[in-house]
Write a protein that holds these residues in place. Sequence first.
Motif, PDB file in Angstrom:
ATOM      1  N   GLY A   1     -22.794  18.661  -5.592  1.00 58.78           N
ATOM      2  CA  GLY A   1     -21.960  18.006  -6.595  1.00 58.78           C
ATOM      3  C   GLY A   1     -21.312  19.017  -7.517  1.00 58.78           C
ATOM      4  O   GLY A   1     -20.933  20.119  -7.108  1.00 58.78           O
ATOM      5  N   GLU A   2     -21.198  18.655  -8.772  1.00 58.62           N
ATOM      6  CA  GLU A   2     -20.479  19.463  -9.751  1.00 58.62           C
ATOM      7  C   GLU A   2     -21.074  20.857  -9.915  1.00 58.62           C
ATOM      8  O   GLU A   2     -20.359  21.845 -10.044  1.00 58.62           O
ATOM      9  CB  GLU A   2     -20.471  18.742 -11.104  1.00 58.62           C
TER      10      GLU A   2
ATOM     11  N   GLN B   1     -19.621  21.220  -0.463  1.00 56.95           N
ATOM     12  CA  GLN B   1     -20.042  21.885   0.769  1.00 56.95           C
ATOM     13  C   GLN B   1     -19.290  23.195   0.970  1.00 56.95           C
ATOM     14  O   GLN B   1     -19.896  24.214   1.338  1.00 56.95           O
ATOM     15  CB  GLN B   1     -19.809  20.944   1.956  1.00 56.95           C
ATOM     16  N   ARG B   2     -17.985  23.192   0.718  1.00 59.86           N
ATOM     17  CA  ARG B   2     -17.218  24.437   0.865  1.00 59.86           C
ATOM     18  C   ARG B   2     -17.676  25.483  -0.152  1.00 59.86           C
ATOM     19  O   ARG B   2     -17.802  26.672   0.173  1.00 59.86           O
ATOM     20  CB  ARG B   2     -15.723  24.159   0.692  1.00 59.86           C
ATOM     21  N   ALA B   3     -17.941  25.034  -1.397  1.00 63.52           N
ATOM     22  CA  ALA B   3     -18.416  25.975  -2.413  1.00 63.52           C
ATOM     23  C   ALA B   3     -19.772  26.555  -2.038  1.00 63.52           C
ATOM     24  O   ALA B   3     -20.023  27.749  -2.232  1.00 63.52           O
ATOM     25  CB  ALA B   3     -18.487  25.277  -3.763  1.00 63.52           C
ATOM     26  N   SER B   4     -20.658  25.727  -1.486  1.00 60.64           N
ATOM     27  CA  SER B   4     -21.993  26.201  -1.112  1.00 60.64           C
ATOM     28  C   SER B   4     -21.929  27.181   0.056  1.00 60.64           C
ATOM     29  O   SER B   4     -22.628  28.203   0.066  1.00 60.64           O
ATOM     30  CB  SER B   4     -22.891  25.004  -0.756  1.00 60.64           C
ATOM     31  N   LEU B   5     -21.097  26.892   1.047  1.00 62.07           N
ATOM     32  CA  LEU B   5     -20.945  27.826   2.173  1.00 62.07           C
ATOM     33  C   LEU B   5     -20.381  29.156   1.692  1.00 62.07           C
ATOM     34  O   LEU B   5     -20.796  30.229   2.150  1.00 62.07           O
ATOM     35  CB  LEU B   5     -20.036  27.218   3.232  1.00 62.07           C
ATOM     36  N   SER B   6     -19.445  29.087   0.766  1.00 57.12           N
ATOM     37  CA  SER B   6     -18.864  30.322   0.238  1.00 57.12           C
ATOM     38  C   SER B   6     -19.906  31.129  -0.528  1.00 57.12           C
ATOM     39  O   SER B   6     -20.009  32.350  -0.367  1.00 57.12           O
ATOM     40  CB  SER B   6     -17.680  29.983  -0.663  1.00 57.12           C
ATOM     41  N   TYR B   7     -20.692  30.452  -1.351  1.00 55.29           N
ATOM     42  CA  TYR B   7     -21.655  31.170  -2.189  1.00 55.29           C
ATOM     43  C   TYR B   7     -22.852  31.683  -1.390  1.00 55.29           C
ATOM     44  O   TYR B   7     -23.257  32.841  -1.533  1.00 55.29           O
ATOM     45  CB  TYR B   7     -22.135  30.266  -3.318  1.00 55.29           C
ATOM     46  N   PHE B   8     -23.417  30.843  -0.540  1.00 54.51           N
ATOM     47  CA  PHE B   8     -24.661  31.215   0.141  1.00 54.51           C
ATOM     48  C   PHE B   8     -24.445  32.196   1.291  1.00 54.51           C
ATOM     49  O   PHE B   8     -25.250  33.105   1.499  1.00 54.51           O
ATOM     50  CB  PHE B   8     -25.374  29.964   0.655  1.00 54.51           C
ATOM     51  N   ILE B   9     -23.375  32.019   2.070  1.00 51.64           N
ATOM     52  CA  ILE B   9     -23.207  32.881   3.252  1.00 51.64           C
ATOM     53  C   ILE B   9     -21.825  33.529   3.314  1.00 51.64           C
ATOM     54  O   ILE B   9     -21.480  34.149   4.326  1.00 51.64           O
ATOM     55  CB  ILE B   9     -23.471  32.086   4.555  1.00 51.64           C
TER      56      ILE B   9
END
Length: 536
Positions: free
Chosen positions: A37-38, A472-480
């Motif tokens: 989310g946010e 989801q896009r932000a998490s993929l960018s940050y984590f991997i």
Amino acid sequence: MSLIRRGIRLPPSGWVLAALLAFYVLAGLFGRDPWRGEDAIHIGTAWHMLQFNDWLSPDLAGRAFHEPPLYYWSAALTGKLFGWLLPAHEAMRLASGLWVTLALVGLYYAARELYGQQYAAAGPLMLAGSVGLILHAHDAQPMLVALAAYGGCIGALAAINRRPRLSGLFFALSVAGCLLGAGIAPTLPLLALLPIAWWCSSDRIHTLQTLAIGLTAAVLIAAPWPILLYTLEPLRFAPWLSAELSPLLTPFYWHDIGRYAAMLPWFAFPSLPLAIWTLRLRRRTWRTPAILLPLALLLLTLAMLALAYRPREIPALLLLPPLALLAVPGVLALRRGATNAFDWFAMMTFTLAVSLVWLAWSAMALGWPTRLAARVVTLRPGFSGEFSPLALAIGLTASLWWLWLIVTAPRSPYRSLTHWTMGLTTLWLLATTLILPWFDYGKSYRPVAQAIASALPAEHGCIAERGLSDAQRASLSYFIGLEPVALNTPAGRQCEWLLVAGDTPQELASPDRRWRLVAEGMRPTNRKEKIRLLAR
């Protein structure tokens, strides 16, 4: 030792008040991943700004994100300053603590100017005790900039007769900060409040001069960024301006005011009932600045929200500062029976809640009670609790402090408010310490991102996506470090790898028969939401 035996003094002031509010601000900022989310969206945006040194305009996973930049600037700066000490997402989340602190300071000075020194501490304690603020105050959230601006603006306008120059400066900083941090719509109530502040003033000529200078300074502070955006990145300026103005061009619906009002009984508890009590007590003096300024800001903000935002919790945060200010005289003017009832309600509610958190921790970390431990795994399939000595030490310290506060707090009109706010904060700290792994397991996209990364070859080249949400896009960018391009673009159609996301077989279906399934990931708490990795 004398402090332990004597307890804290009420009303809290000086370092004691600062320590209580610091406890609130810092509790829950650390030890957790960016949550879906946010929180994930704004941490991912700030991380991209820091990682690629693109400070002019925000980007979300490599694509333009048409939002005001101030929060992302502050988050990127705290990430740069404290990234050596903390994980990047925790360092960037410190920016939220900064803006919440400014909001609490603004409410302190507003309450002092409007009601007197004896009431000053009640302003920030009432805001911090609002049920709806506790989660968002500890997430990455740009609306916290507007929350701080609202507190600073009403504090500045309350002191405009006594300290005109300083009031003009803080008014300018508040308006400029709101424009650069949250946009045009949240700033409108602050501007609409100016005629009322002028009318309430005892020296209207000097007040008019102060407000004019403050507005001019606000424009000078806020104008350079859109000018630079228009000059250096003109293709981004028009979409940003359209995103800012489009909410103001939508039809106004009265029922949206009703939907926001229906949210307030729990979201703004206990401020709402205490604000109503204040209006009843001071109904004959409602034209004084002490009542009219926060009441006018509340009504103007409610009208702005009904026009510009769908009824949601995040924009409703802007209703909390004026409500908290209106509640200040009411909470200190409660009759003895009502004060005792509120005090007992706070003590019993949070003591019981703290006990339940400890029971949940025992089920997760120790496996007892066994039925509850089995239920924990049922709600989070695959979850395995671990015993953490640090979490246990923090939990024991916070629980003992809560019991000490109950036993030693002297009788005072402040006692019930102090118990409520500190009880809420203690519960939040225990929940984000003792049972944090359980929450993290279901709210973080880290396992999904890592599963995708392990299925990709080292030289995977271009990756397209279809249906991925911003979180989801932000998490993929940050984590991997993965920033896929949209499939419906020329670059996306050339990619050999594809990520698809959705809840239904139709959404998850491959574009055609040339694609084969390589991997599939999902969060344990949502078996329907899936992300699939396909290869051409």
